[in-house]
Design a protein around this motif. Structure first.
Motif, mmCIF file in Angstrom:
data_model
loop_
_atom_site.group_PDB
_atom_site.id
_atom_site.type_symbol
_atom_site.label_atom_id
_atom_site.label_comp_id
_atom_site.label_asym_id
_atom_site.label_seq_id
_atom_site.Cartn_x
_atom_site.Cartn_y
_atom_site.Cartn_z
ATOM 1 N N ARG A 65 0.847 -1.211 0.000
ATOM 2 C CA ARG A 65 0.000 0.000 0.000
ATOM 3 C C ARG A 65 0.873 1.249 0.000
ATOM 4 N N ALA A 66 1.872 1.220 0.871
ATOM 5 C CA ALA A 66 2.737 2.401 1.035
ATOM 6 C C ALA A 66 3.570 2.687 -0.209
ATOM 7 N N THR A 67 3.809 1.672 -1.036
ATOM 8 C CA THR A 67 4.653 1.885 -2.223
ATOM 9 C C THR A 67 3.841 1.818 -3.518
ATOM 10 N N GLY A 68 2.493 1.838 -3.381
ATOM 11 C CA GLY A 68 1.630 1.887 -4.560
ATOM 12 C C GLY A 68 1.648 0.618 -5.394
ATOM 13 N N LYS A 69 1.906 -0.520 -4.737
ATOM 14 C CA LYS A 69 1.912 -1.800 -5.451
ATOM 15 C C LYS A 69 0.609 -2.551 -5.180
#
Ligand SMILES: [Zn+2]
Length: 484
Positions: A361-365
Protein backbone atom coordinates in the motif's frame (compact mmCIF):
# COMPACT_ATOMS: atom_id res chain seq x y z
CA UNK A 1 -3.67 -53.80 4.69
CA UNK A 2 -1.96 -51.88 7.40
CA UNK A 3 1.50 -52.99 6.35
CA UNK A 4 0.63 -52.31 2.75
CA UNK A 5 -0.65 -48.80 3.39
CA UNK A 6 2.38 -48.15 5.54
CA UNK A 7 4.60 -49.09 2.63
CA UNK A 8 2.69 -46.78 0.33
CA UNK A 9 3.10 -44.00 2.87
CA UNK A 10 6.81 -44.72 3.12
CA UNK A 11 7.19 -44.63 -0.66
CA UNK A 12 5.11 -41.49 -0.88
CA UNK A 13 7.14 -39.78 1.80
CA UNK A 14 10.34 -40.59 -0.01
CA UNK A 15 8.87 -39.28 -3.23
CA UNK A 16 7.43 -36.14 -1.66
CA UNK A 17 10.66 -35.52 0.20
CA UNK A 18 12.84 -35.91 -2.85
CA UNK A 19 10.76 -35.38 -5.97
CA UNK A 20 12.58 -36.10 -9.15
CA UNK A 21 15.67 -37.46 -7.47
CA UNK A 22 14.59 -40.96 -8.43
CA UNK A 23 17.11 -43.71 -7.94
CA UNK A 24 19.86 -41.25 -7.00
CA UNK A 25 18.05 -40.28 -3.83
CA UNK A 26 19.15 -43.12 -1.65
CA UNK A 27 17.37 -43.27 1.69
CA UNK A 28 20.71 -42.52 3.34
CA UNK A 29 20.97 -39.24 1.44
CA UNK A 30 17.50 -38.23 2.54
CA UNK A 31 18.55 -38.99 6.12
CA UNK A 32 21.61 -36.77 5.67
CA UNK A 33 19.46 -34.00 4.28
CA UNK A 34 17.09 -34.36 7.19
CA UNK A 35 20.06 -34.14 9.53
CA UNK A 36 21.21 -30.97 7.73
CA UNK A 37 17.73 -29.45 8.10
CA UNK A 38 17.69 -30.39 11.80
CA UNK A 39 21.08 -28.73 12.26
CA UNK A 40 19.78 -25.50 10.74
CA UNK A 41 16.75 -25.61 13.02
CA UNK A 42 19.09 -26.15 15.98
CA UNK A 43 21.17 -23.09 15.02
CA UNK A 44 18.20 -21.02 13.80
CA UNK A 45 18.04 -18.72 16.82
CA UNK A 46 21.77 -17.95 16.58
CA UNK A 47 21.60 -17.38 12.81
CA UNK A 48 18.63 -15.02 13.19
CA UNK A 49 20.40 -13.19 16.00
CA UNK A 50 23.44 -12.65 13.79
CA UNK A 51 21.24 -11.44 10.94
CA UNK A 52 19.46 -8.92 13.18
CA UNK A 53 22.78 -7.77 14.56
CA UNK A 54 24.24 -7.26 11.07
CA UNK A 55 20.99 -5.52 10.09
CA UNK A 56 21.55 -3.06 12.96
CA UNK A 57 25.26 -2.59 12.24
CA UNK A 58 24.37 -1.77 8.59
CA UNK A 59 28.01 -1.42 7.55
CA UNK A 60 28.80 -0.43 3.96
CA UNK A 61 31.38 -1.82 1.51
CA UNK A 62 34.75 -2.69 3.12
CA UNK A 63 33.59 -1.18 6.41
CA UNK A 64 31.82 -4.37 7.52
CA UNK A 65 34.19 -4.90 10.48
CA UNK A 66 31.63 -5.85 13.15
CA UNK A 67 29.51 -7.89 10.71
CA UNK A 68 32.47 -9.91 9.41
CA UNK A 69 33.78 -10.47 12.93
CA UNK A 70 30.40 -11.71 14.13
CA UNK A 71 30.24 -14.36 11.40
CA UNK A 72 33.93 -15.31 11.57
CA UNK A 73 33.83 -15.65 15.38
CA UNK A 74 30.75 -17.85 15.21
CA UNK A 75 32.35 -20.07 12.57
CA UNK A 76 35.47 -20.37 14.74
CA UNK A 77 33.45 -21.25 17.83
CA UNK A 78 31.76 -23.96 15.80
CA UNK A 79 35.09 -25.56 14.89
CA UNK A 80 35.89 -24.02 11.49
CA UNK A 81 39.46 -22.95 10.68
CA UNK A 82 39.15 -19.24 9.97
CA UNK A 83 41.52 -17.17 7.88
CA UNK A 84 40.74 -13.46 8.27
CA UNK A 85 41.65 -10.48 6.14
CA UNK A 86 42.15 -12.43 2.89
CA UNK A 87 42.88 -10.76 -0.48
CA UNK A 88 43.96 -7.55 1.26
CA UNK A 89 40.50 -6.83 2.68
CA UNK A 90 40.21 -6.78 6.49
CA UNK A 91 36.52 -7.74 6.23
CA UNK A 92 37.02 -10.76 3.94
CA UNK A 93 37.54 -14.21 5.43
CA UNK A 94 37.41 -17.92 4.70
CA UNK A 95 36.12 -20.51 7.17
CA UNK A 96 36.94 -24.15 6.32
CA UNK A 97 36.17 -27.53 7.78
CA UNK A 98 37.21 -31.03 6.76
CA UNK A 99 39.93 -32.17 4.43
CA UNK A 100 40.47 -33.43 0.92
CA UNK A 101 38.11 -33.41 -2.01
CA UNK A 102 35.51 -32.53 -2.92
CA UNK A 103 35.87 -28.91 -1.86
CA UNK A 104 32.51 -27.16 -1.88
CA UNK A 105 32.36 -23.41 -1.27
CA UNK A 106 29.42 -21.25 -0.23
CA UNK A 107 29.44 -17.48 -0.49
CA UNK A 108 28.12 -15.03 2.11
CA UNK A 109 27.66 -11.25 1.83
CA UNK A 110 26.99 -8.74 4.63
CA UNK A 111 27.41 -5.20 3.27
CA UNK A 112 24.69 -2.53 3.52
CA UNK A 113 23.72 0.41 1.29
CA UNK A 114 24.28 4.06 2.21
CA UNK A 115 21.31 6.22 3.21
CA UNK A 116 18.71 3.43 3.47
CA UNK A 117 18.30 3.26 7.24
CA UNK A 118 14.82 1.98 8.08
CA UNK A 119 12.98 0.45 11.03
CA UNK A 120 11.58 -3.08 10.79
CA UNK A 121 8.05 -1.71 10.35
CA UNK A 122 5.67 -1.34 7.39
CA UNK A 123 5.97 2.46 7.09
CA UNK A 124 8.94 4.45 5.87
CA UNK A 125 10.80 5.57 8.98
CA UNK A 126 14.57 5.73 9.47
CA UNK A 127 16.13 3.59 12.21
CA UNK A 128 18.90 6.19 12.37
CA UNK A 129 18.51 9.23 10.12
CA UNK A 130 21.09 9.36 7.32
CA UNK A 131 22.63 5.99 8.20
CA UNK A 132 23.01 2.96 5.95
CA UNK A 133 20.50 0.12 5.72
CA UNK A 134 20.27 -3.43 4.39
CA UNK A 135 18.32 -2.58 1.25
CA UNK A 136 19.55 -5.72 -0.52
CA UNK A 137 19.02 -8.14 2.38
CA UNK A 138 22.69 -9.03 2.79
CA UNK A 139 22.18 -9.26 6.56
CA UNK A 140 20.28 -12.49 5.75
CA UNK A 141 22.67 -13.63 3.01
CA UNK A 142 25.77 -14.16 5.20
CA UNK A 143 24.14 -15.93 8.15
CA UNK A 144 22.02 -18.25 5.91
CA UNK A 145 25.08 -19.36 3.94
CA UNK A 146 27.04 -19.87 7.15
CA UNK A 147 24.12 -21.91 8.51
CA UNK A 148 24.25 -24.19 5.47
CA UNK A 149 28.03 -24.57 5.79
CA UNK A 150 27.62 -25.40 9.48
CA UNK A 151 25.06 -28.13 8.74
CA UNK A 152 27.54 -29.72 6.31
CA UNK A 153 30.38 -29.33 8.82
CA UNK A 154 28.36 -31.32 11.35
CA UNK A 155 27.78 -34.10 8.79
CA UNK A 156 31.51 -34.21 8.01
CA UNK A 157 32.32 -34.28 11.73
CA UNK A 158 29.89 -37.18 12.18
CA UNK A 159 31.63 -39.10 9.39
CA UNK A 160 28.55 -38.85 7.18
CA UNK A 161 30.17 -36.79 4.42
CA UNK A 162 33.74 -36.68 3.14
CA UNK A 163 35.59 -33.62 1.89
CA UNK A 164 35.94 -29.93 2.70
CA UNK A 165 33.29 -27.26 3.17
CA UNK A 166 34.30 -23.62 2.89
CA UNK A 167 32.34 -20.51 3.81
CA UNK A 168 33.58 -17.41 2.00
CA UNK A 169 32.94 -14.15 3.82
CA UNK A 170 32.79 -11.86 0.78
CA UNK A 171 32.59 -8.12 1.53
CA UNK A 172 31.63 -5.12 -0.58
CA UNK A 173 29.25 -6.63 -3.13
CA UNK A 174 27.36 -3.35 -3.57
CA UNK A 175 30.43 -1.30 -4.39
CA UNK A 176 33.99 -2.39 -5.20
CA UNK A 177 33.15 -6.10 -5.74
CA UNK A 178 35.05 -7.97 -3.04
CA UNK A 179 34.77 -11.31 -4.83
CA UNK A 180 36.65 -9.96 -7.84
CA UNK A 181 39.63 -9.23 -5.55
CA UNK A 182 39.33 -12.68 -3.97
CA UNK A 183 39.14 -14.14 -7.48
CA UNK A 184 42.24 -12.19 -8.52
CA UNK A 185 44.09 -13.92 -5.65
CA UNK A 186 42.91 -17.31 -6.92
CA UNK A 187 40.95 -18.05 -3.74
CA UNK A 188 38.20 -19.92 -5.62
CA UNK A 189 40.47 -21.86 -7.97
CA UNK A 190 40.49 -25.21 -6.17
CA UNK A 191 36.74 -25.43 -5.58
CA UNK A 192 34.67 -28.19 -7.16
CA UNK A 193 31.44 -26.21 -6.88
CA UNK A 194 30.40 -22.83 -5.45
CA UNK A 195 26.93 -21.94 -4.15
CA UNK A 196 25.28 -18.63 -3.49
CA UNK A 197 21.81 -17.29 -2.93
CA UNK A 198 20.16 -13.90 -2.85
CA UNK A 199 17.21 -12.35 -1.03
CA UNK A 200 14.34 -11.65 -3.44
CA UNK A 201 10.57 -11.22 -3.74
CA UNK A 202 10.22 -14.77 -5.07
CA UNK A 203 11.76 -18.20 -4.57
CA UNK A 204 13.46 -19.94 -7.47
CA UNK A 205 16.52 -21.95 -8.52
CA UNK A 206 18.18 -19.43 -10.81
CA UNK A 207 19.28 -20.15 -14.34
CA UNK A 208 19.24 -16.55 -15.55
CA UNK A 209 22.45 -14.72 -16.21
CA UNK A 210 23.26 -11.23 -14.93
CA UNK A 211 24.75 -8.27 -16.74
CA UNK A 212 28.47 -7.87 -17.28
CA UNK A 213 29.58 -4.55 -15.81
CA UNK A 214 32.63 -2.34 -15.95
CA UNK A 215 33.24 0.44 -13.44
CA UNK A 216 35.12 3.37 -14.94
CA UNK A 217 36.50 6.70 -13.74
CA UNK A 218 36.71 9.47 -16.35
CA UNK A 219 38.85 12.49 -15.45
CA UNK A 220 39.61 15.75 -17.21
CA UNK A 221 42.57 17.98 -16.42
CA UNK A 222 42.42 21.65 -17.49
CA UNK A 223 44.07 24.94 -16.53
CA UNK A 224 42.77 27.30 -13.86
CA UNK A 225 42.26 31.01 -14.56
CA UNK A 226 40.02 33.85 -13.36
CA UNK A 227 36.70 33.16 -15.07
CA UNK A 228 36.06 36.92 -15.70
CA UNK A 229 39.49 38.60 -15.63
CA UNK A 230 41.48 36.27 -17.92
CA UNK A 231 39.28 33.32 -19.03
CA UNK A 232 41.37 32.97 -22.23
CA UNK A 233 44.19 31.67 -20.06
CA UNK A 234 41.99 28.90 -18.70
CA UNK A 235 40.97 25.50 -20.08
CA UNK A 236 37.94 24.10 -18.28
CA UNK A 237 37.99 20.47 -17.19
CA UNK A 238 34.21 20.80 -16.74
CA UNK A 239 33.89 21.68 -20.44
CA UNK A 240 35.58 18.38 -21.20
CA UNK A 241 33.18 16.62 -18.86
CA UNK A 242 30.13 18.30 -20.39
CA UNK A 243 31.13 17.44 -23.96
CA UNK A 244 31.79 13.90 -22.82
CA UNK A 245 28.39 13.43 -21.11
CA UNK A 246 26.65 14.95 -24.14
CA UNK A 247 28.38 12.38 -26.34
CA UNK A 248 27.59 9.61 -23.89
CA UNK A 249 23.90 10.51 -23.91
CA UNK A 250 23.85 10.59 -27.73
CA UNK A 251 25.47 7.16 -27.71
CA UNK A 252 22.40 5.72 -25.97
CA UNK A 253 20.51 5.79 -29.28
CA UNK A 254 23.11 3.63 -30.98
CA UNK A 255 23.63 0.78 -28.57
CA UNK A 256 21.71 -2.48 -28.18
CA UNK A 257 18.64 -2.42 -25.91
CA UNK A 258 20.49 -4.66 -23.44
CA UNK A 259 23.11 -1.96 -22.75
CA UNK A 260 22.88 0.21 -19.62
CA UNK A 261 24.86 3.43 -19.16
CA UNK A 262 24.75 5.35 -15.88
CA UNK A 263 27.01 7.87 -14.21
CA UNK A 264 27.41 10.40 -11.44
CA UNK A 265 29.51 13.57 -11.42
CA UNK A 266 32.04 13.24 -8.65
CA UNK A 267 33.84 16.55 -9.12
CA UNK A 268 32.72 19.49 -11.22
CA UNK A 269 34.74 22.47 -10.05
CA UNK A 270 34.56 24.52 -6.86
CA UNK A 271 33.41 28.09 -7.47
CA UNK A 272 32.20 29.82 -10.65
CA UNK A 273 34.98 32.42 -10.70
CA UNK A 274 37.74 29.82 -11.06
CA UNK A 275 37.96 27.98 -14.38
CA UNK A 276 37.88 24.36 -13.09
CA UNK A 277 41.13 22.55 -13.62
CA UNK A 278 39.79 19.15 -12.55
CA UNK A 279 36.58 17.23 -13.24
CA UNK A 280 35.67 13.62 -12.55
CA UNK A 281 32.83 11.37 -13.54
CA UNK A 282 32.02 7.87 -12.27
CA UNK A 283 30.53 5.65 -14.95
CA UNK A 284 29.11 2.13 -15.10
CA UNK A 285 28.58 0.34 -18.40
CA UNK A 286 26.65 -2.92 -18.64
CA UNK A 287 25.48 -5.42 -21.21
CA UNK A 288 24.19 -9.01 -21.22
CA UNK A 289 27.55 -10.27 -22.38
CA UNK A 290 31.07 -9.12 -21.76
CA UNK A 291 31.77 -8.84 -25.49
CA UNK A 292 28.96 -6.29 -25.95
CA UNK A 293 30.08 -4.32 -22.93
CA UNK A 294 33.67 -4.24 -24.21
CA UNK A 295 32.43 -2.78 -27.52
CA UNK A 296 30.70 0.07 -25.70
CA UNK A 297 33.77 0.60 -23.53
CA UNK A 298 35.93 0.96 -26.66
CA UNK A 299 33.60 3.67 -27.99
CA UNK A 300 33.60 5.46 -24.65
CA UNK A 301 37.40 5.51 -24.65
CA UNK A 302 37.34 7.33 -28.00
CA UNK A 303 34.77 9.79 -26.66
CA UNK A 304 36.99 10.70 -23.72
CA UNK A 305 39.79 11.55 -26.14
CA UNK A 306 37.38 13.49 -28.40
CA UNK A 307 35.83 15.45 -25.55
CA UNK A 308 39.29 16.38 -24.25
CA UNK A 309 40.24 17.64 -27.69
CA UNK A 310 37.12 19.81 -27.97
CA UNK A 311 37.78 21.41 -24.59
CA UNK A 312 41.55 21.66 -25.00
CA UNK A 313 42.16 19.62 -21.86
CA UNK A 314 43.59 16.21 -20.99
CA UNK A 315 41.24 13.27 -20.62
CA UNK A 316 41.83 9.99 -18.81
CA UNK A 317 39.78 6.80 -18.49
CA UNK A 318 40.56 4.28 -15.76
CA UNK A 319 38.90 0.87 -15.45
CA UNK A 320 38.47 0.49 -11.70
CA UNK A 321 36.49 -2.72 -11.38
CA UNK A 322 33.96 -4.88 -13.13
CA UNK A 323 32.21 -8.20 -13.19
CA UNK A 324 31.49 -10.86 -15.74
CA UNK A 325 27.98 -11.94 -16.71
CA UNK A 326 26.73 -14.90 -14.67
CA UNK A 327 27.42 -18.28 -16.17
CA UNK A 328 24.52 -20.53 -15.21
CA UNK A 329 25.10 -24.23 -14.68
CA UNK A 330 21.87 -25.93 -15.71
CA UNK A 331 22.95 -29.38 -14.53
CA UNK A 332 23.47 -28.03 -11.04
CA UNK A 333 20.46 -25.70 -11.13
CA UNK A 334 18.15 -28.67 -11.76
CA UNK A 335 19.48 -30.40 -8.64
CA UNK A 336 19.09 -27.16 -6.69
CA UNK A 337 15.50 -26.96 -7.93
CA UNK A 338 14.74 -30.50 -6.75
CA UNK A 339 16.08 -29.68 -3.31
CA UNK A 340 14.06 -26.48 -3.25
CA UNK A 341 10.93 -28.53 -3.92
CA UNK A 342 12.00 -31.02 -1.26
CA UNK A 343 12.24 -28.25 1.34
CA UNK A 344 8.88 -26.91 0.14
CA UNK A 345 7.29 -23.45 0.02
CA UNK A 346 7.60 -20.84 2.78
CA UNK A 347 4.44 -20.40 4.86
CA UNK A 348 3.46 -17.02 6.32
CA UNK A 349 1.14 -15.99 9.11
CA UNK A 350 -1.74 -13.58 8.51
CA UNK A 351 0.20 -10.92 10.43
CA UNK A 352 3.14 -11.31 8.04
CA UNK A 353 0.83 -11.08 5.02
CA UNK A 354 -0.70 -7.91 6.47
CA UNK A 355 2.79 -6.48 7.04
CA UNK A 356 3.57 -7.19 3.38
CA UNK A 357 0.30 -5.66 2.15
CA UNK A 358 0.91 -2.54 4.25
CA UNK A 359 4.29 -2.11 2.52
CA UNK A 360 2.62 -2.64 -0.87
CA UNK A 361 0.00 0.00 0.00
CA UNK A 362 2.74 2.40 1.03
CA UNK A 363 4.65 1.88 -2.22
CA UNK A 364 1.63 1.89 -4.56
CA UNK A 365 1.91 -1.80 -5.45
CA UNK A 366 -0.81 -4.41 -5.81
CA UNK A 367 -1.69 -5.75 -2.34
CA UNK A 368 -0.76 -9.34 -3.10
CA UNK A 369 1.26 -9.96 0.07
CA UNK A 370 4.41 -12.02 0.31
CA UNK A 371 4.87 -15.06 -1.95
CA UNK A 372 6.74 -18.05 -0.55
CA UNK A 373 5.73 -20.48 -3.30
CA UNK A 374 8.38 -22.14 -5.45
CA UNK A 375 8.55 -20.61 -8.91
CA UNK A 376 9.34 -22.95 -11.79
CA UNK A 377 12.93 -23.13 -12.90
CA UNK A 378 13.54 -21.29 -16.20
CA UNK A 379 14.88 -24.14 -18.26
CA UNK A 380 16.03 -23.21 -20.86
CA UNK A 381 16.97 -19.77 -19.47
CA UNK A 382 15.93 -16.54 -21.23
CA UNK A 383 18.44 -15.11 -23.72
CA UNK A 384 19.01 -11.84 -21.85
CA UNK A 385 19.14 -11.27 -18.12
CA UNK A 386 17.19 -8.59 -16.26
CA UNK A 387 19.13 -5.42 -15.36
CA UNK A 388 21.74 -5.80 -12.66
CA UNK A 389 25.12 -7.34 -12.00
CA UNK A 390 26.81 -9.28 -9.25
CA UNK A 391 30.36 -10.27 -8.38
CA UNK A 392 29.07 -13.82 -7.82
CA UNK A 393 29.27 -13.95 -11.62
CA UNK A 394 33.06 -13.66 -11.44
CA UNK A 395 33.12 -16.84 -9.36
CA UNK A 396 30.84 -18.54 -11.92
CA UNK A 397 33.60 -18.27 -14.57
CA UNK A 398 36.13 -19.95 -12.26
CA UNK A 399 34.07 -22.83 -10.90
CA UNK A 400 30.57 -24.24 -11.63
CA UNK A 401 28.30 -22.03 -9.53
CA UNK A 402 24.73 -22.50 -8.29
CA UNK A 403 22.47 -19.59 -7.47
CA UNK A 404 19.21 -19.50 -5.55
CA UNK A 405 16.68 -16.71 -4.97
CA UNK A 406 14.59 -16.87 -1.82
CA UNK A 407 11.68 -14.66 -0.78
CA UNK A 408 12.59 -12.19 1.95
CA UNK A 409 10.36 -9.26 0.93
CA UNK A 410 6.82 -8.57 -0.36
CA UNK A 411 6.06 -9.16 -4.04
CA UNK A 412 7.16 -6.38 -6.40
CA UNK A 413 8.89 -4.52 -3.61
CA UNK A 414 11.17 -1.77 -4.94
CA UNK A 415 14.66 -3.21 -4.40
CA UNK A 416 17.54 -1.25 -2.81
CA UNK A 417 14.81 0.56 -0.96
CA UNK A 418 13.26 0.83 2.54
CA UNK A 419 10.74 -2.06 2.22
CA UNK A 420 13.61 -4.56 1.75
CA UNK A 421 15.29 -3.22 4.88
CA UNK A 422 12.01 -3.41 6.82
CA UNK A 423 11.11 -6.99 5.82
CA UNK A 424 14.72 -8.16 6.22
CA UNK A 425 14.72 -7.12 9.86
CA UNK A 426 11.65 -9.15 10.88
CA UNK A 427 10.13 -12.62 10.56
CA UNK A 428 9.57 -12.51 6.76
CA UNK A 429 13.31 -12.09 6.30
CA UNK A 430 14.11 -14.65 9.01
CA UNK A 431 11.97 -17.26 7.25
CA UNK A 432 13.83 -16.59 4.01
CA UNK A 433 17.15 -17.03 5.81
CA UNK A 434 16.08 -20.40 7.22
CA UNK A 435 14.69 -21.58 3.88
CA UNK A 436 17.83 -20.60 1.95
CA UNK A 437 20.06 -22.34 4.49
CA UNK A 438 18.04 -25.57 4.30
CA UNK A 439 17.86 -25.63 0.50
CA UNK A 440 21.57 -24.93 0.09
CA UNK A 441 22.55 -27.50 2.73
CA UNK A 442 20.37 -30.21 1.14
CA UNK A 443 21.88 -29.39 -2.27
CA UNK A 444 25.38 -29.60 -0.81
CA UNK A 445 24.61 -33.11 0.46
CA UNK A 446 24.00 -34.11 -3.18
CA UNK A 447 27.15 -32.33 -4.29
CA UNK A 448 29.29 -34.09 -1.68
CA UNK A 449 27.74 -37.51 -2.32
CA UNK A 450 27.45 -37.58 -6.09
CA UNK A 451 30.76 -37.54 -7.97
CA UNK A 452 28.92 -38.08 -11.28
CA UNK A 453 26.88 -34.94 -10.68
CA UNK A 454 30.04 -32.93 -10.04
CA UNK A 455 31.58 -34.36 -13.19
CA UNK A 456 28.52 -33.45 -15.27
CA UNK A 457 28.55 -29.91 -13.86
CA UNK A 458 32.23 -29.55 -14.71
CA UNK A 459 31.63 -30.86 -18.25
CA UNK A 460 28.90 -28.23 -18.78
CA UNK A 461 31.20 -25.56 -17.36
CA UNK A 462 34.06 -26.60 -19.68
CA UNK A 463 31.77 -26.60 -22.68
CA UNK A 464 30.45 -23.10 -21.91
CA UNK A 465 33.77 -21.48 -21.02
CA UNK A 466 35.64 -23.06 -23.94
CA UNK A 467 38.93 -22.80 -22.12
CA UNK A 468 38.63 -19.03 -21.55
CA UNK A 469 40.63 -18.15 -18.48
CA UNK A 470 39.00 -15.74 -16.04
CA UNK A 471 40.76 -12.41 -15.67
CA UNK A 472 39.53 -9.99 -13.03
CA UNK A 473 38.53 -6.47 -14.09
CA UNK A 474 39.81 -4.95 -10.87
CA UNK A 475 42.68 -2.52 -11.20
CA UNK A 476 46.21 -3.50 -10.18
CA UNK A 477 47.13 -2.73 -6.61
CA UNK A 478 45.36 -3.29 -3.33
CA UNK A 479 41.56 -3.10 -2.88
CA UNK A 480 40.26 0.39 -2.04
CA UNK A 481 39.93 -0.21 1.70
CA UNK A 482 38.74 3.03 3.37
CA UNK A 483 41.27 4.55 5.80
CA UNK A 484 38.70 5.86 8.30
ZN1 LIG B 1 22.51 -7.86 -3.18
Amino acid sequence: MKAHSKMIVAVLVLFVCAPGLGAQAAAGDVKKKEAAVASIEKHRAALVRMSDQIWQYAETALREHKSAQLLADYAEQQGFRVERGVAGMPTAFIASYGEGRPIIGILGEYDALPGLSQKAGPVKEAFEAGAAGHGCGHNLFGPASLGAALAIKELIAAGQLKGTVRFYGTPAEEAVGGKAYMAREGLFNDLDVALAWHPADETRADTESSQAIVDVAVEFFGKAAHAAYDPWNGRSAVDGLEVFTHGLNLLREHVRPTVRIHYTIVKGGDVPNVVPEYAKLWLWLRDSKRAGMEEVLARVRQMVAGAAQVAGVEGKLTVQAGSYEMLANLTGARVLNRNLEWVGPIQYTEAEQEFARAIQRATGKKESGVDGSIQPIKDPPPADPPGGSTDVADVSWIVPTLHLSVTTAPKETPWHSWPVVAAGGMSIGHKGLEHAAKTLAATMVDLFEDAELRKAMRAEFNEKTQGQVYKSYVADGPPPVPKD
